[in-house]
Design an enzyme around this catalytic site. Sequence first.
Site, PDB file in Angstrom:
ATOM      1  N   HIS A 164       0.885  -1.182   0.000  1.00  0.00           N
ATOM      2  CA  HIS A 164       0.000   0.000   0.000  1.00  0.00           C
ATOM      3  C   HIS A 164       0.915   1.221   0.000  1.00  0.00           C
ATOM      4  O   HIS A 164       1.907   1.240   0.739  1.00  0.00           O
ATOM      5  CB  HIS A 164      -0.782   0.126   1.309  1.00  0.00           C
ATOM      6  CG  HIS A 164      -1.897  -0.817   1.505  1.00  0.00           C
ATOM      7  ND1 HIS A 164      -1.875  -1.779   2.461  1.00  0.00           N
ATOM      8  CD2 HIS A 164      -3.115  -0.901   0.916  1.00  0.00           C
ATOM      9  CE1 HIS A 164      -3.017  -2.447   2.444  1.00  0.00           C
ATOM     10  NE2 HIS A 164      -3.785  -1.941   1.522  1.00  0.00           N
ATOM     11  N   ASP A 182       1.750   2.605   3.474  1.00  0.00           N
ATOM     12  CA  ASP A 182       2.498   1.720   4.364  1.00  0.00           C
ATOM     13  C   ASP A 182       3.982   1.750   4.063  1.00  0.00           C
ATOM     14  O   ASP A 182       4.795   1.505   4.949  1.00  0.00           O
ATOM     15  CB  ASP A 182       1.982   0.281   4.257  1.00  0.00           C
ATOM     16  CG  ASP A 182       0.618   0.154   4.886  1.00  0.00           C
ATOM     17  OD1 ASP A 182       0.406   0.793   5.924  1.00  0.00           O
ATOM     18  OD2 ASP A 182      -0.216  -0.560   4.327  1.00  0.00           O
TER      19      ASP A 182
HETATM   20  C1  XLS Z   1      -8.238  -5.602   4.041  1.00  0.00           C
HETATM   21  C2  XLS Z   1      -7.784  -5.970   2.715  1.00  0.00           C
HETATM   22  C3  XLS Z   1      -6.566  -5.208   2.242  1.00  0.00           C
HETATM   23  C4  XLS Z   1      -6.408  -5.333   0.764  1.00  0.00           C
HETATM   24  C5  XLS Z   1      -5.486  -4.340   0.163  1.00  0.00           C
HETATM   25  O1  XLS Z   1      -9.041  -6.254   4.665  1.00  0.00           O
HETATM   26  O2  XLS Z   1      -7.574  -7.344   2.687  1.00  0.00           O
HETATM   27  O3  XLS Z   1      -5.438  -5.608   2.941  1.00  0.00           O
HETATM   28  O4  XLS Z   1      -5.965  -6.616   0.417  1.00  0.00           O
HETATM   29  O5  XLS Z   1      -5.920  -3.053   0.413  1.00  0.00           O
END
Ligand code: XLS
Length: 437
Positions: free
Chosen positions: A100, A103
Amino acid sequence: MAYFPEVEKIQYEGPDSDNNLAFRYYNPDELVEGKAMKDHLRFSAAFWHCMRANGSDPFGAPTMYMPWDDGSNSVANAQKRVPVFFEMLEKLQMPYFCFHDRDIAPEGDTLKETNANLDEVVKVFKDEMARTGKKLLWGTANLFGNPRFMHGAATSCHADSFAYAAAQVKKAIEVTKELGGEGYVFWGGREGYMSWLNTDMKRELDHLAIFMHMAVDYAKEIGFKGQFYFEPKPKEPTKHQYDFDSAACINFLRANGLENDVKMNIETNHATLAGHAVEHELDYAGSQGMLGSVDANNGDMLLGWDTDQFPTDVYLTTKMMLVILKYGGFTTGGLNFDAKRRRESFQPLDLFYAHIGGMDTFARGLKIAAEIRKSGELENMVKERYSSWDSGIGADIEAGKVCFNCLEKYMLEKGEVAPLSSGRQELYENVFNKYIK
Ligand code: XLS
Ligand code: NI
Ligand code: NI
């Protein structure tokens, strides 16, 4: 510098190995159905869970021991995490990763500053990718963490939140392209609502479609060739998420002319939150030609939220691999471990046990699924169950040769349906179990 000095590169040692830092089933170059395991499974690790999940929960402070992290929100600290992550990927023989935007790099005071921060960290990713040969499975934008997205991003009641989200996704697609990403994921962190009373649902859904079209158009404009994915999740954080499950997402894509540009990224724990088994979600997406990628994890049936545990259930991974093989395997997608250690598993070493377990469980599921397919036993049982459609009236219906009038005539003549056969669910379960070795 070694951040995990106690861990050597994890090697395949076979099912009888006593070494807990070895693979018992994942043998990257071993051929299954004529294709190397690593190409079937296309494993990926999630930067956010490995490097940013700090073990805090609503009742407790962070627990994770991360000696490489100074705890600050600086760009320098963000850059320091990158080689740690790549050392982990290397030692795990993990070919791919996902991230992300927020992140990997901290937000600044303005969007301009934030973009510049991201660029500084992306440089380190580029270097590490060149050094290790690791690849980006997909990138994504965090459109849920910052308070500016409290009402949603593309589905916010505030036009400025939409605009900010658009600018953020534009940049995230650029960065994904720069890193050679094979895909880009939309997960609607807060694309949904809490109260129907304050919500104009139709307007929000229309905005989401406009947003996704803009993303697809921009990707074409800059020549980003990666695959777009939509990741269903029924609830959490909002009560009603618009991306509820495969069926809801595919309906949304088709209703808005996005079906040729976006496929599904199916996550196990999200499937269970929607009241589905993950094989149902995968098969539904596959049956519609939209099975793209998988977020591999596992929930806890006794807890009602997205616990994102590492997959350790061989029955589950066998079923998942049966569906994935049925639809011809991954092309752009893969198995991304959208999974984190429990907060009590706070030592860096636990990152290895966690991923080794997940990789082995999928490798084992793959091998068992291939055995099941080779024997043809289950497939033939299912084929037999539907055999009334292979000839006679069944074949005529499938061929579109008959209408209600003909069927009424057929049934009036026949009087009653032919004797039915047993569903034999218990037998199917026994046969399936026979292969779990
Ligand atoms: C959250 C999601 C997230 C997605 C990416 O529950 O799984 O991690 O995979 O934004
Ligand atoms: Ni996910
Ligand atoms: Ni999730």
